[in-house]
Design a protein around this motif. Structure first.
Motif, PDB file in Angstrom:
ATOM      1  N   ALA A 183      -4.987   5.291  -9.747  1.00  0.00           N
ATOM      2  CA  ALA A 183      -4.038   6.143 -10.026  1.00  0.00           C
ATOM      3  C   ALA A 183      -4.864   7.856 -10.938  1.00  0.00           C
ATOM      4  CB  ALA A 183      -2.646   5.626 -11.488  1.00  0.00           C
ATOM      5  N   ALA A 184      -4.165   8.698 -10.731  1.00  0.00           N
ATOM      6  CA  ALA A 184      -5.250  10.087 -11.302  1.00  0.00           C
ATOM      7  C   ALA A 184      -3.891  10.963 -11.308  1.00  0.00           C
ATOM      8  CB  ALA A 184      -6.022   9.780 -10.115  1.00  0.00           C
ATOM      9  N   THR A 185      -4.095  11.489 -12.313  1.00  0.00           N
ATOM     10  CA  THR A 185      -3.501  13.077 -12.563  1.00  0.00           C
ATOM     11  C   THR A 185      -4.365  14.007 -12.058  1.00  0.00           C
ATOM     12  OG1 THR A 185      -5.007  13.564 -14.182  1.00  0.00           O
ATOM     13  CG2 THR A 185      -2.711  12.257 -14.941  1.00  0.00           C
TER      14      THR A 185
ATOM     15  N   ASN B 246       3.044  17.502 -12.507  1.00  0.00           N
ATOM     16  CA  ASN B 246       3.684  18.174 -12.963  1.00  0.00           C
ATOM     17  C   ASN B 246       4.537  19.152 -12.317  1.00  0.00           C
ATOM     18  OD1 ASN B 246       2.885  20.628 -12.868  1.00  0.00           O
ATOM     19  ND2 ASN B 246       1.670  19.933 -14.687  1.00  0.00           N
ATOM     20  N   PRO B 247       5.770  19.357 -12.023  1.00  0.00           N
ATOM     21  CA  PRO B 247       6.550  20.234 -11.293  1.00  0.00           C
ATOM     22  C   PRO B 247       5.700  21.514 -11.272  1.00  0.00           C
ATOM     23  CG  PRO B 247       8.161  19.712 -13.254  1.00  0.00           C
ATOM     24  CD  PRO B 247       6.633  19.156 -13.513  1.00  0.00           C
ATOM     25  N   ASP B 248       5.508  22.283 -11.840  1.00  0.00           N
ATOM     26  CA  ASP B 248       4.741  23.237 -11.784  1.00  0.00           C
ATOM     27  C   ASP B 248       3.454  22.869 -10.246  1.00  0.00           C
ATOM     28  OD1 ASP B 248       5.406  25.171 -13.807  1.00  0.00           O
ATOM     29  OD2 ASP B 248       5.386  23.410 -15.044  1.00  0.00           O
ATOM     30  N   MET B 249       2.670  21.607 -10.585  1.00  0.00           N
ATOM     31  CA  MET B 249       1.954  21.585  -9.736  1.00  0.00           C
ATOM     32  C   MET B 249       2.098  21.387  -8.704  1.00  0.00           C
ATOM     33  SD  MET B 249      -1.104  21.923 -10.126  1.00  0.00           S
ATOM     34  CE  MET B 249      -2.356  21.764  -9.262  1.00  0.00           C
ATOM     35  N   LEU B 250       3.405  20.695  -8.131  1.00  0.00           N
ATOM     36  CA  LEU B 250       3.821  20.373  -6.418  1.00  0.00           C
ATOM     37  C   LEU B 250       4.552  21.418  -6.414  1.00  0.00           C
ATOM     38  CD1 LEU B 250       5.181  17.791  -4.980  1.00  0.00           C
ATOM     39  CD2 LEU B 250       7.264  17.323  -6.482  1.00  0.00           C
ATOM     40  N   HIS B 251       4.514  22.134  -7.628  1.00  0.00           N
ATOM     41  CA  HIS B 251       5.198  23.297  -6.482  1.00  0.00           C
ATOM     42  C   HIS B 251       4.040  24.727  -6.157  1.00  0.00           C
ATOM     43  CE1 HIS B 251       6.952  27.765  -6.731  1.00  0.00           C
ATOM     44  NE2 HIS B 251       7.455  27.793  -7.830  1.00  0.00           N
TER      45      HIS B 251
ATOM     46  N   LYS C 241       1.305  18.274 -19.307  1.00  0.00           N
ATOM     47  CA  LYS C 241       0.360  18.239 -18.779  1.00  0.00           C
ATOM     48  C   LYS C 241       0.113  16.583 -19.944  1.00  0.00           C
ATOM     49  CE  LYS C 241      -2.373  21.649 -18.662  1.00  0.00           C
ATOM     50  NZ  LYS C 241      -3.057  22.619 -18.600  1.00  0.00           N
ATOM     51  N   ALA C 242       0.652  16.670 -21.127  1.00  0.00           N
ATOM     52  CA  ALA C 242      -0.262  15.807 -22.125  1.00  0.00           C
ATOM     53  C   ALA C 242       0.851  14.416 -21.974  1.00  0.00           C
ATOM     54  CB  ALA C 242      -0.080  16.279 -23.983  1.00  0.00           C
ATOM     55  N   LEU C 243       2.215  14.444 -21.562  1.00  0.00           N
ATOM     56  CA  LEU C 243       2.344  13.759 -21.649  1.00  0.00           C
ATOM     57  C   LEU C 243       1.728  12.758 -19.984  1.00  0.00           C
ATOM     58  CD1 LEU C 243       6.264  14.060 -21.438  1.00  0.00           C
ATOM     59  CD2 LEU C 243       4.773  12.391 -22.654  1.00  0.00           C
ATOM     60  N   ALA C 244       1.161  13.463 -19.118  1.00  0.00           N
ATOM     61  CA  ALA C 244       1.434  13.347 -17.955  1.00  0.00           C
ATOM     62  C   ALA C 244      -0.832  12.153 -18.398  1.00  0.00           C
ATOM     63  CB  ALA C 244       0.707  13.772 -17.076  1.00  0.00           C
ATOM     64  N   GLN C 245      -1.031  13.065 -19.377  1.00  0.00           N
ATOM     65  CA  GLN C 245      -2.198  12.173 -19.305  1.00  0.00           C
ATOM     66  C   GLN C 245      -1.455  10.634 -19.844  1.00  0.00           C
ATOM     67  OE1 GLN C 245      -5.491  12.697 -19.546  1.00  0.00           O
ATOM     68  NE2 GLN C 245      -4.989  14.588 -18.229  1.00  0.00           N
ATOM     69  N   ASP C 246      -1.010  10.626 -21.077  1.00  0.00           N
ATOM     70  CA  ASP C 246      -0.529   9.630 -21.476  1.00  0.00           C
ATOM     71  C   ASP C 246      -0.757   7.630 -21.060  1.00  0.00           C
ATOM     72  OD1 ASP C 246      -0.192   9.162 -24.696  1.00  0.00           O
ATOM     73  OD2 ASP C 246       2.156   9.371 -24.127  1.00  0.00           O
ATOM     74  N   GLN C 247       0.789   9.063 -19.636  1.00  0.00           N
ATOM     75  CA  GLN C 247       1.182   7.643 -18.937  1.00  0.00           C
ATOM     76  C   GLN C 247       0.033   7.311 -18.006  1.00  0.00           C
ATOM     77  OE1 GLN C 247       4.388   6.348 -18.940  1.00  0.00           O
ATOM     78  NE2 GLN C 247       4.144   7.712 -20.632  1.00  0.00           N
ATOM     79  N   LEU C 248      -1.149   7.900 -17.407  1.00  0.00           N
ATOM     80  CA  LEU C 248      -1.932   7.811 -16.654  1.00  0.00           C
ATOM     81  C   LEU C 248      -2.357   6.893 -17.510  1.00  0.00           C
ATOM     82  CD1 LEU C 248      -3.835   7.770 -14.402  1.00  0.00           C
ATOM     83  CD2 LEU C 248      -5.150   9.594 -15.687  1.00  0.00           C
ATOM     84  N   ALA C 249      -2.633   6.991 -19.629  1.00  0.00           N
ATOM     85  CA  ALA C 249      -3.748   5.970 -19.700  1.00  0.00           C
ATOM     86  C   ALA C 249      -2.783   4.957 -19.830  1.00  0.00           C
ATOM     87  CB  ALA C 249      -4.087   6.322 -20.983  1.00  0.00           C
TER      88      ALA C 249
ATOM     89  N   GLN D 195       0.803  -1.042   0.255  1.00  0.00           N
ATOM     90  CA  GLN D 195       0.202  -0.311  -0.014  1.00  0.00           C
ATOM     91  C   GLN D 195       0.970   1.129  -0.211  1.00  0.00           C
ATOM     92  OE1 GLN D 195      -1.161  -2.201   3.213  1.00  0.00           O
ATOM     93  NE2 GLN D 195      -2.143  -2.964   0.874  1.00  0.00           N
ATOM     94  N   ALA D 196       1.994   1.233  -1.006  1.00  0.00           N
ATOM     95  CA  ALA D 196       3.050   2.517  -0.310  1.00  0.00           C
ATOM     96  C   ALA D 196       2.448   3.400  -1.266  1.00  0.00           C
ATOM     97  CB  ALA D 196       4.285   1.921  -1.257  1.00  0.00           C
ATOM     98  N   LYS D 197       3.093   4.319  -2.215  1.00  0.00           N
ATOM     99  CA  LYS D 197       2.507   5.800  -2.691  1.00  0.00           C
ATOM    100  C   LYS D 197       3.697   6.003  -3.631  1.00  0.00           C
ATOM    101  CE  LYS D 197      -1.682   6.320  -0.435  1.00  0.00           C
ATOM    102  NZ  LYS D 197      -2.587   7.127  -0.382  1.00  0.00           N
ATOM    103  N   ALA D 198       2.834   6.563  -5.043  1.00  0.00           N
ATOM    104  CA  ALA D 198       4.188   7.362  -5.932  1.00  0.00           C
ATOM    105  C   ALA D 198       3.768   8.417  -6.186  1.00  0.00           C
ATOM    106  CB  ALA D 198       4.314   6.301  -6.577  1.00  0.00           C
ATOM    107  N   LEU D 199       4.949   9.264  -6.890  1.00  0.00           N
ATOM    108  CA  LEU D 199       4.560  10.850  -7.410  1.00  0.00           C
ATOM    109  C   LEU D 199       5.130  10.475  -8.841  1.00  0.00           C
ATOM    110  CD1 LEU D 199       3.266  13.466  -7.153  1.00  0.00           C
ATOM    111  CD2 LEU D 199       5.274  14.311  -6.257  1.00  0.00           C
ATOM    112  N   TYR D 200       4.145  10.776  -9.963  1.00  0.00           N
ATOM    113  CA  TYR D 200       5.085  10.793 -11.140  1.00  0.00           C
ATOM    114  C   TYR D 200       4.929  12.309 -12.038  1.00  0.00           C
ATOM    115  CZ  TYR D 200       4.404   5.568 -11.934  1.00  0.00           C
ATOM    116  OH  TYR D 200       4.537   3.957 -12.244  1.00  0.00           O
TER     117      TYR D 200
END
Lengths: 269, 804
Positions: free
Chosen positions: B146-148, B171-176, B123-131, B113-118
């Protein structure tokens, strides 16, 4: 200011920062020696101590001032006692009115509650307790006192507390590694019934508007909530207590209004 | 990218012989345009077992997707990550990098039950990887959530992601701006954070990378607060220093995996220079026309082609040209698609899907397809212009490639100096190792910004380090400014503001000017101009162009950072007349450079805009001047410079003016190759010639006053500002145009010999006769005699600076 600090300020200004940092004006400030600093620190502590004495209430822990007042307000106790509240059954003893004053409106982990006010009912009286932070280091203790003061199985009553005060307090408890005391407590956020009923009828649904329109008691000489953060910063920096006193009055007024609005809305139902 | 080549119906649609035949054909036909041909031999796959400890569900999910063994690098990544070592995977495009992180992450989620941050750069790449994640999840009915989380995530979904997301893709901006300043809301994620995955780390360099390194320092600080210590899995396209770059980003030792185990068909790369159409002016046919022609030929030869165009506009133009040929019949499904930023996500997904399914014959794209968006395999990649770096070139060329079949990439040069240098020096392209990605995480202003944000997130205690750094001076500055409150050895946030909002991860300064159109009483924001270039473009009277529409600046509010403009019909444009004064404050190191010297050190640059010229369109005649009255811009930064003494110069040049002209030409060439070497954008490196009194050469660190003029499309030296200096010792400076510098001068100094040699080759090998914009910069008129041509003069300077 040492060399690196001066350089940082200079670079920030060169980069065209809009809110530029102050340029070092007094070259002597760099030559402060340690003993002078220590002396200054003692003087500041003394001033702070004196300022706290000037505040209402009592210091109950380092950095925490408790102000207790009892307000007699025209509560229509009969309505409350008749048990016609929407979330029946609620005993008076469970109702806790809550309002905070914060260091800003920006939200996020950098915003603190420097006043937490709780009010409980003993019709026709409202008992108000306010915990004021007088130094940063007192936050943990303040939160602890607030948690202790909550009755078992409380019903919280706030104005916009669901999206503002409660999340903010939850963040503060977590930041101080304390268990947050609200858990799944029931919560009446009066903003929502007021909005449902008066949106589009009144110019806005601010608490002061509700007071004027619903209770017929407009506020006079009240410190605007937006000036509270600056008042507290002034107190911390200079020991000036006037502003903070006005914040406490404002907060107490908010709390007793909450109690009256609850009764008034209840009577309308 | 899927690990297995399931998508390639290649064998039937493009037999190996078709490709080989086509390459031979164009080689024979265009021999004079092909300046280099590189063949990378086919490579067999190297495989490894799927780890036996993998949960059964994940095992069957892989099997359902046709994966029965791993590539060697995927297994190596698994071993490192699961043993708790930070790892960077730097293998070519389409080598199955996604599985390198998805496998350990899914394993940890399912078993603990560990978690991960990608984190992805777009944003497009994030969508792609989520798929991709969801597909794997579905294949094994794994139940991984998993969710964006980005600017488009609706607020009700946000709460669910915070509370219940196993894998958060952002993405880095959102993390920031969105996550770290609200970390208490993300407590569940941070408490159990096992892996942080950062893909495309090669794109985090320069300013953006320096910011990201600090965002990661903040992330680690927050994780420590919640008692977690995540393992970082990073992926990169091929760069010269993947391990070093990854270590600089995360501030910890990282293991590097740089050899791909994926099989690869034979690959051909051609360097293509469009034919010269005007030798005197050095004008060549456009890259666009060549690329269009090559794409047409490839598609006719039944090859699938991808064209990389340099701009969105060019994407549209080339697409139209290709569609005119191949999609003339509207009743048939389109064979050519355009793909670029600005299209709706659904449109883009449809194009990706069609390409993967083999329904398209050509895609024309911006750099949007350079990153890891999955479009399956294709045969030919055509680059319209050099993308600015060797690494970026390979990233794009790598888009063509199949597991079994040969593929072809063609780099078509534009007339830009960088492009011309690359295609005329095929050895540079073939032998040079890819560039090093560089960041400067300790850049003082970037650091100040992030220490400010970090203090908002958690109070600092005295003596606490930020990354490896002592933060106390920064904290003192912030306390002095009333942003932090210092009390009993602790610094608490006290200002009523949200600092992350004001920090843009893509810039150093935040003092942008807005350009406001008030034509006919309107008030419309037209554009934003960064602080550094405002004085050069927004002075009162300036003609400011938007989409080639002219506006005139009527009023400049310097303090309020606003420029008010109105529409105009002026038949001229304006060009600022500016002077740059550069003063060396300290020399960090120096060495001999041929007959001269090379140093790097700290400089103070003052830029003064004196006025502007009005220049008529087409005729380019000067039709007037205007005054400019603005405060001087000053800048403390770092620089690398080359200098020749008065004796040497007077022995080789007729007069100081000629020597300065020669320096100007040489600086153009050095700037070009330095930009190339640093994987920098042209604007990340400024150049100027300082002429004036030389201080004692022995007294390192002695202050030296020098006045200089910014070199550019300005008029020739002629009258240098001020009187003629007594000792004449001009210096060619390359400096970071950011306050505090971005750390470029030191690596440039280390490579000074190489830079001079490359600049020399650039000028010497240029096909022009007496100098052109590709080598020594714009040349005015004919030279009086060939021996005094700008080209010869610049070469003379470079010869003097080159090691004997």
């Amino acid at each position: 200011m040492n060399a690196l600090q001066a350089r940082l300020v200079q670079l920030a200004n060169q980069a065209g920062r809009v809110a530029s940092l102050a340029t070092p004006s007094d070259p002597r400030s760099g030559s402060f020696d340690d003993s002078a600093r220590a002396r200054l620190r003692v003087l500041l502590a003394q001033r702070h101590h004196a300022a706290c004495k000037d505040l209402p209430g009592v210091a109950i822990a380092p950095g925490v001032q408790l102000v207790e007042t009892v307000d007699t307000v025209p509560l229509s106790g009969a309505e409350l006692a008749s048990g016609r509240l929407a979330i029946d059954p609620i005993g008076f003893s469970q109702l806790v009115f809550l309002d905070t004053e914060t260091t800003g409106l920006a939200g996020g982990t950098g915003t603190k509650a420097f006043v937490v006010g709780l009010a409980t009912l003993a019709p026709p009286q409202v008992r108000i307790r306010q915990w004021l932070l007088t130094r940063m280091a007192g936050e943990g203790a303040l939160l602890h006192f607030v948690a202790e003061a909550l009755p078992p199985d409380p019903v919280l009553v706030t104005y916009n507390g669901k999206s503002y005060d409660l999340p903010l307090l939850r963040t503060r408890y977590r930041m101080n590694r304390l268990r947050e005391p609200f858990g799944d407590a029931r919560h009446l956020d009066l903003l929502h019934p007021v909005r449902r009923r008066y949106r589009g009828i009144w110019p806005n649904c601010r608490l002061t508007t509700v007071e004027t329109q619903l209770l017929g008691t407009p506020r006079v000489g009240d410190l605007p909530g937006s000036e509270a953060p600056a008042a507290w910063r002034r107190f911390l920096a200079t020991g000036e207590t006037d502003g903070v006193r006005r914040v406490l009055t404002h907060n107490a007024r908010d709390l007793s209004s909450l109690a009256q609005v609850l009764c008034a809305l209840n009577a309308l139902d | 990218m899927p690990a297995m080549d399931r998508f390639a119906p290649a064998e039937t649609s493009s037999p190996a012989s078709a490709m080989t035949h086509w390459i031979k054909q164009i080689q024979a036909r265009y021999e004079d345009r092909i300046t280099g041909h590189l063949v990378l031999p086919a490579r067999l796959g190297e495989y490894a077992e799927i780890p036996g400890s993998l949960p059964a569900g994940l095992h069957s999910a892989l099997a359902a997707r046709g994966i029965r063994q791993l590539y060697l690098h995927q297994r190596q990544a698994w071993d490192a990550a699961t043993e708790g070592r930070h790892v960077v995977i730097a293998t070519p495009t389409a080598s199955g990098k996604t599985l390198c992180y998805n496998l350990p992450v899914m394993d940890a989620v399912l078993r603990e039950q560990a978690k991960a941050l990608y984190l992805f750069p777009t944003k497009a790449l994030a969508q792609d990887q989520l798929a991709e994640l969801l597909a794997l999840n579905q294949a094994g009915s794994l139940g991984v959530r998993a969710a964006t989380f980005d600017g488009d995530t609706p607020s009700d979904v946000r709460t669910a992601v915070r509370l219940a997301g196993d894998i958060v893709v952002s993405n880095p901006d959102m993390l920031h701006q969105g996550m770290l300043p609200h970390h208490t809301k993300w407590a569940r994620l941070f408490e159990s954070l096992r892996y942080v995955v950062i893909d495309e780390v090669h794109s985090y360099r320069g300013i953006f990378g320096s910011h990201l390194a600090n965002v990661l320092r903040r992330l680690k600080r927050i994780c420590a607060f919640y008692g977690s210590d995540p393992v970082f899995i990073l992926c990169s396209a091929t760069i010269g220093n993947p391990r070093q770059h990854a270590e600089a980003l995360i501030g910890a030792p990282v293991e590097a995996i740089t050899t791909s185990g994926a099989p690869q068909g034979e690959r051909h790369v051609l360097l293509w220079n469009p034919p010269v159409v005007n030798r005197e002016l050095g004008i060549r046919a456009s890259a666009r026309s060549q690329v269009t022609r090559l794409a047409r030929m490839a598609i006719r030869a039944r090859l699938k082609a991808l064209v990389f165009a340099p701009s969105r506009l060019m994407v549209e133009v080339i697409t139209k040209y290709l569609k005119d040929v191949f999609d003339a019949d509207p009743r048939k499904p389109a064979r050519i698609h355009a793909y670029r930023g600005g299209y709706l996500p659904l449109t883009r997904r449809a194009t990706e899907q069609a390409m993967r399914a083999g329904c398209l014959d050509g895609i024309v794209s911006t750099s949007a397809l350079e990153l890891g968006v999955d479009i399956g395999a294709l045969d030919v990649a055509l680059l319209c212009g050099y993308p600015g770096s060797i690494a970026g070139c390979w990233q794009r060329l790598g888009r063509a490639g199949r597991r079994q079949q040969p593929s072809l990439g063609i780099l078509v040069a534009s007339s830009q100096p960088l492009d011309q240098y690359v295609v005329q020096h095929p050895d540079f392209f073939t032998s040079a190792s890819p560039e090093h990605a560089r960041i400067a995480p300790d850049q003082p202003l970037i650091l100040l910004d992030h220490i400010r944000c970090a203090a908002f997130e958690l109070p600092f205690v005295a003596g606490e380090r930020f990354g490896e750094l002592d933060a106390s001076d920064y904290l003192a500055v912030l306390a002095e400014a009333g942003i932090l409150h210092a009390e009993e050895g602790r610094y608490d946030w006290i200002a009523d503001s949200y600092p992350a909002q004001a920090v843009n991860l893509r810039s150093v300064a935040d003092g942008n000017f807005v350009v406001i159109d008030r034509t006919e009483g309107k008030r419309i924001v037209l554009a934003e101009v960064d602080y550094a270039s405002a004085a050069l473009t927004l002075y009162e009277g300036a003609i400011y162009m938007v989409q080639s529409q002219p506006f005139q600046v009527e009023e400049l509010d310097w303090v309020g950072r606003k420029a008010y403009v109105t529409r105009t019909r002026a038949d001229y444009y304006t060009d600022a007349i500016d002077y740059t004064k550069l003063k060396v404050l300290a020399r960090f190191a120096g060495s001999k450079a041929g007959h001269g010297t090379c140093y790097h050190g700290e400089v103070h640059v003052v830029r003064h805009v004196a006025g502007y010229k009005k220049i008529r369109y087409y005729s380019h005649e000067n039709i007037g001047y205007g005054p400019v009255n603005l405060p001087d811009q000053d800048l403390h930064t770092t620089s690398v410079w080359w200098q020749l003494s008065q004796d040497v110069l007077l022995a080789h040049f007729a007069d100081p003016g000629a020597a300065l002209d020669a320096f100007q030409g040489a600086s153009h060439a050095v700037h070009t190759v330095a930009t190339l070497a640093m994987m920098a954008e042209g604007r990340d490196l400024a150049r100027t010639i300082a002429s004036g009194q030389a201080g004692s050469e022995q007294g390192g660190g002695v202050e030296r006053e020098a006045s200089a003029r910014e070199i550019g499309v300005r008029d020739a030296w002629g009258s240098a500002p001020g009187s003629a200096p007594e000792i004449f010792a001009p210096a060619l400076h390359l400096y970071d145009p950011y306050p505090g510098g971005m750390g470029l001068s030191e690596p440039l100094f280390q490579r000074q010999r190489e830079l001079v040699a490359r600049a020399r080759a650039l000028v010497e090998d240029c096909t022009c006769t007496h100098g052109c914009p590709s080598c020594v910069g714009p040349v005015m008129g004919e030279p009086p005699e060939p021996s005094r041509s700008p080209k010869i003069q610049a070469l003379r300077i470079l010869d003097l600076l080159a090691a004997p």
